[in-house]
Design a protein around this motif. Sequence first.
Motif, PDB file in Angstrom:
ATOM      1  N   THR A 196       0.836  -1.205   0.000  1.00 56.78           N
ATOM      2  CA  THR A 196       0.000   0.000   0.000  1.00 56.78           C
ATOM      3  C   THR A 196       0.868   1.252   0.000  1.00 56.78           C
ATOM      4  O   THR A 196       0.621   2.192  -0.765  1.00 56.78           O
ATOM      5  N   ALA A 197       1.890   1.266   0.838  1.00 53.04           N
ATOM      6  CA  ALA A 197       2.778   2.424   0.914  1.00 53.04           C
ATOM      7  C   ALA A 197       3.508   2.645  -0.413  1.00 53.04           C
ATOM      8  O   ALA A 197       3.643   3.785  -0.874  1.00 53.04           O
ATOM      9  N   LEU A 198       3.967   1.560  -1.018  1.00 50.93           N
ATOM     10  CA  LEU A 198       4.631   1.691  -2.316  1.00 50.93           C
ATOM     11  C   LEU A 198       3.683   2.272  -3.360  1.00 50.93           C
ATOM     12  O   LEU A 198       4.043   3.201  -4.097  1.00 50.93           O
ATOM     13  N   PHE A 199       2.472   1.736  -3.430  1.00 45.47           N
ATOM     14  CA  PHE A 199       1.493   2.257  -4.387  1.00 45.47           C
ATOM     15  C   PHE A 199       1.248   3.751  -4.158  1.00 45.47           C
ATOM     16  O   PHE A 199       1.288   4.551  -5.096  1.00 45.47           O
ATOM     17  N   LEU A 200       0.979   4.116  -2.920  1.00 49.05           N
ATOM     18  CA  LEU A 200       0.626   5.504  -2.625  1.00 49.05           C
ATOM     19  C   LEU A 200       1.808   6.466  -2.757  1.00 49.05           C
ATOM     20  O   LEU A 200       1.607   7.671  -2.918  1.00 49.05           O
ATOM     21  N   SER A 201       3.027   5.937  -2.703  1.00 47.95           N
ATOM     22  CA  SER A 201       4.198   6.789  -2.893  1.00 47.95           C
ATOM     23  C   SER A 201       4.552   6.937  -4.372  1.00 47.95           C
ATOM     24  O   SER A 201       5.496   7.636  -4.715  1.00 47.95           O
ATOM     25  N   GLY A 202       3.797   6.263  -5.237  1.00 49.37           N
ATOM     26  CA  GLY A 202       4.025   6.369  -6.673  1.00 49.37           C
ATOM     27  C   GLY A 202       4.855   5.239  -7.260  1.00 49.37           C
ATOM     28  O   GLY A 202       5.095   5.201  -8.458  1.00 49.37           O
ATOM     29  N   ASN A 203       5.281   4.306  -6.443  1.00 47.70           N
ATOM     30  CA  ASN A 203       6.068   3.175  -6.914  1.00 47.70           C
ATOM     31  C   ASN A 203       5.128   2.004  -7.199  1.00 47.70           C
ATOM     32  O   ASN A 203       5.082   1.019  -6.454  1.00 47.70           O
ATOM     33  N   VAL A 204       4.374   2.130  -8.285  1.00 48.08           N
ATOM     34  CA  VAL A 204       3.369   1.120  -8.613  1.00 48.08           C
ATOM     35  C   VAL A 204       4.019  -0.213  -8.950  1.00 48.08           C
ATOM     36  O   VAL A 204       3.547  -1.266  -8.508  1.00 48.08           O
ATOM     37  N   SER A 205       5.118  -0.187  -9.675  1.00 44.69           N
ATOM     38  CA  SER A 205       5.769  -1.457 -10.019  1.00 44.69           C
ATOM     39  C   SER A 205       6.279  -2.166  -8.761  1.00 44.69           C
ATOM     40  O   SER A 205       6.216  -3.397  -8.671  1.00 44.69           O
ATOM     41  N   GLY A 206       6.767  -1.419  -7.794  1.00 45.34           N
ATOM     42  CA  GLY A 206       7.192  -2.024  -6.528  1.00 45.34           C
ATOM     43  C   GLY A 206       6.018  -2.640  -5.789  1.00 45.34           C
ATOM     44  O   GLY A 206       6.122  -3.745  -5.237  1.00 45.34           O
ATOM     45  N   GLY A 207       4.885  -1.940  -5.756  1.00 47.51           N
ATOM     46  CA  GLY A 207       3.681  -2.483  -5.124  1.00 47.51           C
ATOM     47  C   GLY A 207       3.201  -3.746  -5.819  1.00 47.51           C
ATOM     48  O   GLY A 207       2.806  -4.718  -5.166  1.00 47.51           O
ATOM     49  N   ALA A 211      -1.196 -15.910  -0.401  1.00 50.92           N
ATOM     50  CA  ALA A 211      -1.349 -15.497   0.999  1.00 50.92           C
ATOM     51  C   ALA A 211      -2.814 -15.146   1.265  1.00 50.92           C
ATOM     52  O   ALA A 211      -3.566 -14.819   0.341  1.00 50.92           O
ATOM     53  N   LYS A 212      -3.186 -15.204   2.519  1.00 55.90           N
ATOM     54  CA  LYS A 212      -4.566 -14.893   2.913  1.00 55.90           C
ATOM     55  C   LYS A 212      -4.574 -13.644   3.790  1.00 55.90           C
ATOM     56  O   LYS A 212      -4.000 -13.638   4.878  1.00 55.90           O
ATOM     57  N   HIS A 213      -5.198 -12.588   3.288  1.00 60.05           N
ATOM     58  CA  HIS A 213      -5.433 -11.379   4.068  1.00 60.05           C
ATOM     59  C   HIS A 213      -6.508 -10.584   3.334  1.00 60.05           C
ATOM     60  O   HIS A 213      -6.458 -10.448   2.104  1.00 60.05           O
ATOM     61  N   PRO A 214      -7.492 -10.041   4.055  1.00 61.76           N
ATOM     62  CA  PRO A 214      -8.589  -9.336   3.384  1.00 61.76           C
ATOM     63  C   PRO A 214      -8.134  -8.118   2.575  1.00 61.76           C
ATOM     64  O   PRO A 214      -8.771  -7.759   1.585  1.00 61.76           O
ATOM     65  N   ARG A 215      -7.030  -7.503   2.936  1.00 63.92           N
ATOM     66  CA  ARG A 215      -6.585  -6.296   2.234  1.00 63.92           C
ATOM     67  C   ARG A 215      -6.051  -6.618   0.834  1.00 63.92           C
ATOM     68  O   ARG A 215      -6.035  -5.750  -0.041  1.00 63.92           O
ATOM     69  N   LEU A 216      -5.634  -7.857   0.604  1.00 64.88           N
ATOM     70  CA  LEU A 216      -5.100  -8.219  -0.707  1.00 64.88           C
ATOM     71  C   LEU A 216      -6.120  -7.993  -1.820  1.00 64.88           C
ATOM     72  O   LEU A 216      -5.773  -7.474  -2.879  1.00 64.88           O
ATOM     73  N   HIS A 249      -5.645  -5.493  -5.033  1.00 65.83           N
ATOM     74  CA  HIS A 249      -5.776  -5.953  -6.420  1.00 65.83           C
ATOM     75  C   HIS A 249      -6.852  -5.159  -7.155  1.00 65.83           C
ATOM     76  O   HIS A 249      -6.661  -4.786  -8.318  1.00 65.83           O
ATOM     77  N   ARG A 250      -7.966  -4.879  -6.483  1.00 62.33           N
ATOM     78  CA  ARG A 250      -9.039  -4.102  -7.100  1.00 62.33           C
ATOM     79  C   ARG A 250      -8.563  -2.678  -7.414  1.00 62.33           C
ATOM     80  O   ARG A 250      -8.831  -2.135  -8.482  1.00 62.33           O
ATOM     81  N   ALA A 251      -7.836  -2.067  -6.480  1.00 60.94           N
ATOM     82  CA  ALA A 251      -7.310  -0.718  -6.708  1.00 60.94           C
ATOM     83  C   ALA A 251      -6.315  -0.702  -7.865  1.00 60.94           C
ATOM     84  O   ALA A 251      -6.331   0.203  -8.706  1.00 60.94           O
ATOM     85  N   LEU A 252      -5.459  -1.718  -7.926  1.00 61.74           N
ATOM     86  CA  LEU A 252      -4.491  -1.801  -9.021  1.00 61.74           C
ATOM     87  C   LEU A 252      -5.203  -1.989 -10.353  1.00 61.74           C
ATOM     88  O   LEU A 252      -4.876  -1.326 -11.346  1.00 61.74           O
ATOM     89  N   ASP A 253      -6.190  -2.878 -10.388  1.00 61.99           N
ATOM     90  CA  ASP A 253      -6.946  -3.094 -11.628  1.00 61.99           C
ATOM     91  C   ASP A 253      -7.625  -1.806 -12.083  1.00 61.99           C
ATOM     92  O   ASP A 253      -7.633  -1.493 -13.274  1.00 61.99           O
ATOM     93  N   GLY A 254      -8.188  -1.049 -11.138  1.00 58.84           N
ATOM     94  CA  GLY A 254      -8.820   0.229 -11.478  1.00 58.84           C
ATOM     95  C   GLY A 254      -7.817   1.239 -12.002  1.00 58.84           C
ATOM     96  O   GLY A 254      -8.101   1.985 -12.946  1.00 58.84           O
ATOM     97  N   TRP A 255      -6.635   1.271 -11.401  1.00 58.88           N
ATOM     98  CA  TRP A 255      -5.588   2.197 -11.849  1.00 58.88           C
ATOM     99  C   TRP A 255      -5.150   1.845 -13.270  1.00 58.88           C
ATOM    100  O   TRP A 255      -5.047   2.724 -14.124  1.00 58.88           O
ATOM    101  N   PRO A 275      -1.233   9.423 -10.498  1.00 60.41           N
ATOM    102  CA  PRO A 275      -1.396   9.070  -9.085  1.00 60.41           C
ATOM    103  C   PRO A 275      -2.208   7.790  -8.891  1.00 60.41           C
ATOM    104  O   PRO A 275      -3.102   7.485  -9.662  1.00 60.41           O
ATOM    105  N   PHE A 276      -1.844   7.078  -7.860  1.00 57.27           N
ATOM    106  CA  PHE A 276      -2.537   5.851  -7.480  1.00 57.27           C
ATOM    107  C   PHE A 276      -3.435   6.206  -6.307  1.00 57.27           C
ATOM    108  O   PHE A 276      -2.977   6.800  -5.338  1.00 57.27           O
ATOM    109  N   SER A 277      -4.704   5.863  -6.396  1.00 52.42           N
ATOM    110  CA  SER A 277      -5.609   6.185  -5.288  1.00 52.42           C
ATOM    111  C   SER A 277      -6.327   4.927  -4.822  1.00 52.42           C
ATOM    112  O   SER A 277      -6.454   3.953  -5.555  1.00 52.42           O
ATOM    113  N   ILE A 278      -6.757   4.979  -3.583  1.00 49.89           N
ATOM    114  CA  ILE A 278      -7.488   3.868  -2.988  1.00 49.89           C
ATOM    115  C   ILE A 278      -8.770   4.403  -2.375  1.00 49.89           C
ATOM    116  O   ILE A 278      -8.879   5.596  -2.085  1.00 49.89           O
TER     117      ILE A 278
END
Length: 184
Positions: free
Chosen positions: A116-127, A137-142, A146-152, A173-176
């Motif tokens: 999340t931090a990488l995305f919001l700092s502008g490092n989309v490829s790192g995110g 992996a299992k976590h609800p934020r994943l 993925h939805r935010a990345l697909d939208g971007w 900019p990447f937004s969530i």
Amino acid sequence: MSFQDKSNEQEQQNRVEFDSPRRSQHKRRGDDQLSPQELIERVQRMLDQGHAKQAFDLINARGAGDASVRNARAVCQLRLGKADEAVRLLREIVLPHGRVDLRTDVPVCFKTNYATALFLSGNVSGGETVLHDLRGAKHPRLADLHRALDGWVASLSYWQRFLRRCGLPLDKPFSIDFAPGDLS
């Protein structure tokens, strides 16, 4: 209205109630005796109420702390709109020194916070790389990430997509649409 605008507005509205002298006096008296788990619980309540700055100040008053406390500090930075600082804090937790692969002994939520931090700092490829490393992996934020990345990606023009495939950075900019960062 973005998440950051809503958070700042809510924090301003709540500041008078939260910073009352009686509350501040109580807060100072008991915070030094909190266990790391109690500190995280208190920070979670503060974040839930929109008090990211006060939660950050509480953590800083305690010192460095263990990895969960440092993760909480990074989450506060994310909520305060300081993604670059959150990247720095989380990098120390999720990446072994001198390596680029994610540590296997840290919780998934620390890694999703790093993405999340990488995305919001502008490092989309790192995110994206972090999300790729977290496949399976299992976590609800994943799912949210993925939805935010697909939208971007869907919002990119043909030429932006071409530049992206060439590995060139984009000034997009990447937004969530969710509160950034999780404590667990």
